[in-house]
Design an enzyme around this catalytic site. Structure first.
Site, PDB file in Angstrom:
ATOM      1  N   TYR A 226      61.870 110.531 -13.599  1.00 36.22           N
ATOM      2  CA  TYR A 226      63.191 109.920 -13.736  1.00 36.22           C
ATOM      3  C   TYR A 226      63.046 108.792 -14.760  1.00 36.22           C
ATOM      4  CZ  TYR A 226      65.300 112.395  -9.820  1.00 36.22           C
ATOM      5  OH  TYR A 226      65.821 113.361  -8.998  1.00 36.22           O
ATOM      6  N   HIS A 408      75.368 118.929  -5.532  1.00 36.49           N
ATOM      7  CA  HIS A 408      74.016 118.781  -6.075  1.00 36.49           C
ATOM      8  C   HIS A 408      72.961 118.942  -4.980  1.00 36.49           C
ATOM      9  CE1 HIS A 408      70.902 117.455  -8.830  1.00 36.49           C
ATOM     10  NE2 HIS A 408      70.493 116.553  -7.948  1.00 36.49           N
TER      11      HIS A 408
END
Length: 614
Positions: A226, A408
């Site tokens: 990330y 998601h």
């Protein structure tokens, strides 16, 4: 392939007799050609099926008749073409429509494949051929079918992802029984067939663009990264409205960039340190944790997103922050090295303000290992809650109006459903996808806006498949960990940024103690023992999985009812009771179900009373 005159009637009817349990079924197989006269529908949606652009699918929807019109374009037609739908894009147990020839004549028919991929002609022909024609662009095949046919071999077309199979037939087919779709190695494309009636609004003439991009990042040589990057808006930027946003993906990195988000930092912070690096880095400034207001969210497969004509997301102006945080999730399972990336999100904004400020709110589960999925599960469900107490605390009197939604999960996700609960009753589905794919996380504009009032609850359920995993799957940020999230787009914007839950950790510890005793081990409650270690130490069997499922369904929860500053709204949010649902929402019947019901009622004998006249 010999093309038949489209002005001729359907002919060359072949009667095929099949014996099934001593019952003779008569099938009508029509030579392929179109009816003489019909009203050609406008086809609003288009998608290429194969990467080389040899096949293209166009379609439109009739909601009053609950039918979908499909047109297949093939640049080079050989001996036929196949189009199909199945639960996950498998060639087995698929609903098929075929155009084929036997070397002399051409045929069109409704078919299906069995659990080994063998193709059978359907006894109930539900695909209606409307038109065929050849042009310099290729061969065009137009047909239609109902959303639901009440045929057990037919796929039900619902709102959500549809996995499309496609293949060109390279040789004549003397009998469909010789055709096995598994051997054809059909291509698979994911698509949202059922869409809103209204087209996307046009962009205003004074629209401007702003690209929030990663600064030529060298993607780390690890599976999950990330990446966080701080971006500054121009000084003294006046208030604008974001009216559309879309992804900007560095060519060649389409399979590595999994999802991206742009967050606005807290307006209370006058400065935010410049940073570009791993979001997990120990060097990341703590202030970045207060950059949590979502401005834009994109995931693999998503298309450009348009706001409704009367709403936009605020950008700049008084009470906003000059600082944005871009977060990019890189999924690099091949551990490629030296790959550079400048992906991000392009914001389209206008200084002509619209009536409403729009916002994005996260629903579902908190990213935490306390929500786990046992291994070897064909279907396991986790549920996240936005409780009535949170909406009562945080929403305005008139409530909010949800106009779009993005579901998601990561790789184990099978299906996601968010439903509105009012007074203990399910009253409306916000979004549902029974055939969810992590590779097609499109932002779905709702056909009808959903109004959430103070005191309503929102329940998000995710189902997962871990049949190919021997270890427990825990909640978290990694691609092999799991999430259950619905990013809902709504107006008017409020301070409620995140409304999510997880199981009460005290009850989870009781679960570990029970299972350890059952499996004959000492339960370690050592201060240094993490939830991950406790889950990993269990021997997973049917009992431990069933007890965990029961725990998640019945135990109290901890609520995260968060403001845009990432702080909780005032109140007690631990040890909350799960919202009780006393009445589930019933699906409206399909036309075929109504006609069958009417037929069944008409076949019943009529009661004649002694004093009645007939």
């Amino acid at each position: 392939m010999r093309l038949l005159n489209k002005d001729l009637r359907l002919q060359d009817v072949t009667l095929m007799y099949l014996t099934v349990l001593a019952t003779v079924v008569v099938l009508l197989v029509a030579s392929y050609q179109a009816p003489a006269v019909h009203s050609r529908p406008a086809l609003a949606y288009h998608i290429p099926l194969d990467p080389s652009g040899q096949m293209e699918l166009s379609w439109n929807i009739s909601y009053p008749t609950q039918e979908v019109y499909l047109e297949l374009k093939v640049k080079e037609l050989r001996h036929g073409v196949l189009l199909g739908m199945s639960d996950r894009g498998e060639p087995t147990n698929a609903d098929l429509v075929l155009l084929w020839d036997d070397g002399h004549k051409s045929y069109f028919g409704d078919a299906w494949s069995d659990n080994e991929g063998r193709v059978m002609l359907d006894t109930q022909q539900d695909y209606e051929l409307l038109e065929t024609h050849q042009s310099t662009e290729g061969f065009f095949l137009l047909f239609k079918r109902p959303f639901s046919t009440c045929d057990p071999h037919d796929y039900i077309i619902e709102e959500g992802t549809v996995h499309i199979l496609y293949a060109v037939l390279e040789r004549p087919i003397l009998s469909l029984r010789e055709l096995n779709i598994s051997r054809l190695q059909p291509g698979v494309q994911r698509v949202l067939l059922l869409r809103p009636d209204a087209p996307s609004p046009a962009l205003p003439k004074d629209v401007l663009t702003l690209e929030v991009l990663a600064p030529d990042v060298i993607i780390p040589t690890q599976e999950t990264t990330y990446w966080c990057h701080i971006y500054q808006l121009p000084p003294n930027m006046p208030k604008n409205h974001i009216v559309m946003y879309e992804s900007v993906i560095t060519p060649g990195n389409e399979a590595i960039v999994h999802h991206m988000e742009v967050f606005e930092c807290s307006p209370q912070m006058e400065t935010v340190p410049q940073f570009s690096g791993s979001c997990d880095s120990k060097m990341k400034p703590r202030k970045l944790n207060y950059c949590r207001h979502v401005l834009a969210a994109w995931a693999m497969g998503a298309e450009p997103f348009f706001y409704p004509a009367d709403a936009g997301s605020p950008l700049g102006g008084e009470g906003s922050s000059r600082f944005l945080r871009l977060e990019v999730h890189y999924h690099n399972p091949l551990l490629l090295s030296g790959r550079r990336d400048s992906s991000g999100i392009r914001l389209w904004y206008t200084p002509s303000l619209r009536r409403f400020d729009a916002g994005i709110m996260e629903l579902g589960l908190v990213y935490t290992p306390v929500m786990a999925i046992p291994p070897r599960q064909p279907s396991f469900q986790l549920t996240g809650y936005c409780t009535a107490k949170c909406t009562q605390t945080a929403l305005p009197v008139g409530g909010i109006h949800i106009f779009a939604s993005q579901l998601h999960t990561h790789l184990a996700g099978l299906g996601v459903r968010t439903v509105l609960v009012r007074g203990g009753r399910e009253v409306e589905v916000v979004q549902e996808d029974k055939h969810f794919s992590t590779h097609y996380q499109i932002i779905r504009v709702l056909r009808k806006m959903v109004t959430v009032l103070p005191g309503d609850a929102l329940v998000t359920k995710c189902s997962y498949n871990t049949e190919d995993r021997n270890k427990v799957t825990m909640g978290g940020f990694g691609i092999m960990e799991e999430m259950c999230v619905n990013y809902v787009h709504y107006y008017p914007r409020t301070q409620l940024e995140l409304c999510k839950s997880h199981v009460d950790t005290d009850y989870l510890q009781k679960y570990f103690s029970l299972i350890n005793r059952f499996q004959g081990r000492e339960s370690c409650s050592c201060p240094g023992t993490t939830v991950e270690e406790q889950f990993s130490s269990l021997s997973w069997d049917g009992f431990s999985g069933e007890v965990l499922n029961s725990l998640y369904l019945t135990s109290p929860i901890s609520m995260h009812c968060n403001q845009s500053t990432a702080e909780l709204f005032p109140g007690e949010w631990e040890h909350q009771e799960i919202p009780v649902v006393t009445a589930a929402l019933q699906r409206a019947p399909y036309p075929c179900e109504l006609s069958r019901r009417a037929s069944s009622e008409n076949n019943n004998p009529t009661e004649v009373k002694p004093d009645s006249s007939v």
